[in-house]
Design an enzyme around this catalytic site. Structure first.
Site, PDB file in Angstrom:
ATOM      1  N   SER A 127     104.171  51.599  17.006  1.00  0.00           N
ATOM      2  CA  SER A 127     103.471  52.219  15.886  1.00  0.00           C
ATOM      3  C   SER A 127     102.835  53.529  16.330  1.00  0.00           C
ATOM      4  O   SER A 127     102.471  53.701  17.503  1.00  0.00           O
ATOM      5  CB  SER A 127     102.377  51.256  15.418  1.00  0.00           C
ATOM      6  OG  SER A 127     101.438  51.907  14.619  1.00  0.00           O
ATOM      7  N   TYR A 152      95.065  44.688  17.530  1.00  0.00           N
ATOM      8  CA  TYR A 152      96.435  44.922  17.042  1.00  0.00           C
ATOM      9  C   TYR A 152      97.038  46.140  17.742  1.00  0.00           C
ATOM     10  O   TYR A 152      98.137  46.076  18.310  1.00  0.00           O
ATOM     11  CB  TYR A 152      96.440  45.137  15.518  1.00  0.00           C
ATOM     12  CG  TYR A 152      97.668  45.861  15.039  1.00  0.00           C
ATOM     13  CD1 TYR A 152      98.883  45.196  14.916  1.00  0.00           C
ATOM     14  CD2 TYR A 152      97.635  47.233  14.767  1.00  0.00           C
ATOM     15  CE1 TYR A 152     100.023  45.881  14.528  1.00  0.00           C
ATOM     16  CE2 TYR A 152      98.769  47.918  14.375  1.00  0.00           C
ATOM     17  CZ  TYR A 152      99.957  47.247  14.259  1.00  0.00           C
ATOM     18  OH  TYR A 152     101.090  47.929  13.882  1.00  0.00           O
ATOM     19  N   LYS A 156     100.289  46.759  20.763  1.00  0.00           N
ATOM     20  CA  LYS A 156     101.431  47.687  20.735  1.00  0.00           C
ATOM     21  C   LYS A 156     101.480  48.480  22.043  1.00  0.00           C
ATOM     22  O   LYS A 156     102.538  48.665  22.637  1.00  0.00           O
ATOM     23  CB  LYS A 156     101.342  48.630  19.529  1.00  0.00           C
ATOM     24  CG  LYS A 156     101.507  47.938  18.193  1.00  0.00           C
ATOM     25  CD  LYS A 156     102.880  47.284  18.047  1.00  0.00           C
ATOM     26  CE  LYS A 156     103.019  46.447  16.794  1.00  0.00           C
ATOM     27  NZ  LYS A 156     104.209  45.589  16.782  1.00  0.00           N
TER      28      LYS A 156
HETATM   29  C1  UD1 Z   1      97.211  50.954   9.561  1.00  0.00           C
HETATM   30  C2  UD1 Z   1      97.056  51.008  11.050  1.00  0.00           C
HETATM   31  C3  UD1 Z   1      98.396  51.112  11.698  1.00  0.00           C
HETATM   32  C4  UD1 Z   1      99.239  49.945  11.307  1.00  0.00           C
HETATM   33  C5  UD1 Z   1      99.359  49.903   9.811  1.00  0.00           C
HETATM   34  C6  UD1 Z   1     100.120  48.628   9.456  1.00  0.00           C
HETATM   35  C7  UD1 Z   1      94.932  52.038  11.655  1.00  0.00           C
HETATM   36  C8  UD1 Z   1      94.264  53.247  12.143  1.00  0.00           C
HETATM   37  N1  UD1 Z   1      96.252  52.153  11.437  1.00  0.00           N
HETATM   38  O1  UD1 Z   1      97.749  52.189   9.146  1.00  0.00           O
HETATM   39  O2  UD1 Z   1      98.263  51.081  13.094  1.00  0.00           O
HETATM   40  O3  UD1 Z   1     100.501  50.067  11.902  1.00  0.00           O
HETATM   41  O4  UD1 Z   1      98.065  49.886   9.211  1.00  0.00           O
HETATM   42  O5  UD1 Z   1      99.508  47.836   8.555  1.00  0.00           O
HETATM   43  O6  UD1 Z   1      94.320  51.048  11.447  1.00  0.00           O
HETATM   44  N2  UD1 Z   1      93.761  53.768   1.863  1.00  0.00           N
HETATM   45  C9  UD1 Z   1      92.951  53.939   0.744  1.00  0.00           C
HETATM   46  N3  UD1 Z   1      92.717  52.854  -0.054  1.00  0.00           N
HETATM   47  C10 UD1 Z   1      93.264  51.620   0.192  1.00  0.00           C
HETATM   48  C11 UD1 Z   1      94.096  51.467   1.327  1.00  0.00           C
HETATM   49  C12 UD1 Z   1      94.306  52.557   2.142  1.00  0.00           C
HETATM   50  O7  UD1 Z   1      92.448  55.034   0.492  1.00  0.00           O
HETATM   51  O8  UD1 Z   1      92.988  50.685  -0.579  1.00  0.00           O
HETATM   52  C13 UD1 Z   1      94.042  54.938   2.724  1.00  0.00           C
HETATM   53  C14 UD1 Z   1      93.592  54.771   4.160  1.00  0.00           C
HETATM   54  O9  UD1 Z   1      92.285  55.222   4.311  1.00  0.00           O
HETATM   55  C15 UD1 Z   1      94.604  55.634   4.880  1.00  0.00           C
HETATM   56  C16 UD1 Z   1      95.868  55.565   4.036  1.00  0.00           C
HETATM   57  O10 UD1 Z   1      95.438  55.085   2.764  1.00  0.00           O
HETATM   58  O11 UD1 Z   1      94.179  56.963   4.889  1.00  0.00           O
HETATM   59  C17 UD1 Z   1      96.905  54.614   4.599  1.00  0.00           C
HETATM   60  O12 UD1 Z   1      96.280  53.355   4.875  1.00  0.00           O
HETATM   61  P1  UD1 Z   1      97.106  52.072   5.300  1.00  0.00           P
HETATM   62  O13 UD1 Z   1      98.234  51.859   4.375  1.00  0.00           O
HETATM   63  O14 UD1 Z   1      96.132  50.961   5.495  1.00  0.00           O
HETATM   64  O15 UD1 Z   1      97.755  52.466   6.710  1.00  0.00           O
HETATM   65  P2  UD1 Z   1      97.077  53.066   8.041  1.00  0.00           P
HETATM   66  O16 UD1 Z   1      95.624  52.897   8.046  1.00  0.00           O
HETATM   67  O17 UD1 Z   1      97.605  54.440   8.201  1.00  0.00           O
END
Ligand code: UD1
Length: 344
Positions: A127, A152, A156
């Site tokens: 990842s 987690y 990795k």
């Molecule tokens: C996270 C993990 C990543 C993992 C992936 C798999 C971290 C830093 N990264 O990715 O290592 O491989 O999950 O599950 O923890 N967001 C919102 N509202 C929501 C959900 C998300 O605004 O309800 C935003 C988050 O702040 C982020 C983006 O959407 O900026 C993507 O979030 P998400 O889909 O959870 O993925 P990551 O955090 O990038």
């Protein structure tokens, strides 16, 4: 006849899409999955798309005797793609031992059995989390690895190190490590897709569940980041594009196309999109509104990260091709299919 490939975690989100692409490319597949975060009906979806039902063993990869019986029953496995892992960042903070046990014991069992059963190579799901908060974007495979901020993420990093150590110690197989950015979307047939357990933690499943009315509104975690619109930036990659890279990686190892015994590739599009831009893209692509509000930052979030995918583009001859609008439409079609089937 192409050799058989073992796909661990093959009924999961990325696993199931990869099984489809492997079967489309002519590989016989056997899946091992403990169904802890997936459903056996995924096999029906794979069969409807490809016309082939993959062989399936319900078992846990931390159980070495189950793995041994699988290899006895299905001789001739020449490649492994390892998706079997726990993947929720938040849960890993609460249950670190579960994460270390599942993710690391699975990998070590597979490495042991590979040597014993003459398997030629393993593709490992890593990842972009290994880059932490990068100093410079886009990140290349040479960008510094940052200290993991969750068990987690640590699994990795440790897994990459274990594979490297084992291969440097002379193990008789190869490995391709794939560092995924943010996989999203579903198969365009809407026969398979992401099926999160409970309240989704990831952006797209929460967004599509909000769009269909299961959730009241989507929370955007922060608009005060140092980005053009203040929301976080990620590299969202279509899950089918991602799946196709695995077929190329398997072929590369089985056909000895590279002299390297271990290779690492970023799998991303090369484009960073903010949360607000993604919501906008979804609304424009589908014509469906997503009620959302800005809330505070989520602890542990990375501000911005996107890939430099040149290494994969040039060496694997692979490129993320699906326009993000199409990916949003496939994610939506999948959500609508779940509703049609009365699943959610
Ligand atoms: C996270 C993990 C990543 C993992 C992936 C798999 C971290 C830093 N990264 O990715 O290592 O491989 O999950 O599950 O923890 N967001 C919102 N509202 C929501 C959900 C998300 O605004 O309800 C935003 C988050 O702040 C982020 C983006 O959407 O900026 C993507 O979030 P998400 O889909 O959870 O993925 P990551 O955090 O990038």
């Amino acid at each position: 006849m192409k050799p058989r490939i073992l796909v661990t975690g093959g009924t999961g989100y990325i696993g199931s899409h990869t099984v489809v692409e492997l079967q489309n490319a002519g590989y016989p597949v056997v899946i091992i999955d403990n169904l802890s975060n997936s459903n056996v009906e995924v096999l029906d979806g794979i069969e409807r798309i490809t016309g082939i039902r993959p062989d399936f063993v319900e078992a846990d990869c931390t159980d070495i005797s189950a793995l041994k019986s699988l290899f006895d029953k299905y001789p001739g496995i020449k490649g492994i793609i390892n998706f079997a892992a726990s993947k929720a960042v938040g849960e890993s903070m609460q249950k670190p031992v579960l994460y270390y046990r599942n993710n690391l014991n699975t990998l070590m069992n597979l490495l042991d059995i590979m040597a014993e059963r003459e398997v030629k190579g393993i593709v490992f799901s890593s990842s972009c989390t290994v880059y932490g908060e990068p100093d410079v974007n886009p990140v290349t495979e040479q960008s510094p690895i940052k200290k993991a901020t969750s068990p987690y993420g640590n699994t990795k990093q440790i897994s990459e190190e274990i594979i490297t150590d084992v291969i440097n110690a002379g193990a008789p197989f190869k490995s391709v490590i794939l560092r995924y950015f943010n996989p999203v979307g579903a198969h365009p047939s809407a026969e398979i897709g992401e099926l999160p357990n409970g309240v989704p933690q990831n952006l797209i499943p929460f967004l599509t569940q909000t769009a269909i009315g299961i959730r009241k509104e989507l929370s955007v975690f922060g608009n005060d980041y140092n980005t053009p619109d203040g929301s976080c930036i990620r590299d969202y990659i279509d899950v089918v594009d991602l799946a196709k890279a695995h077929v190329i990686a398997v072929e590369r190892m089985l056909d000895d196309k590279s002299p390297e015994k271990i290779e690492i590739f970023n799998l991303g599009t090369g484009n960073g999109l903010s949360v607000l831009e993604l919501i906008n893209t979804f609304e424009t692509a589908t014509g469906v509104k997503v009620p959302h509000k800005i809330v505070g930052r989520r602890a542990g979030d990375i501000e911005k990260v996107w890939a430099n995918p040149m290494h994969a583009n040039e060496v694997l001859g692979w490129k993320a091709e699906t326009p993000i609008a199409d990916t949003m439409r496939s994610a939506w079609a999948w959500q609508c299919k779940l509703r049609e089937r009365g699943i959610m």
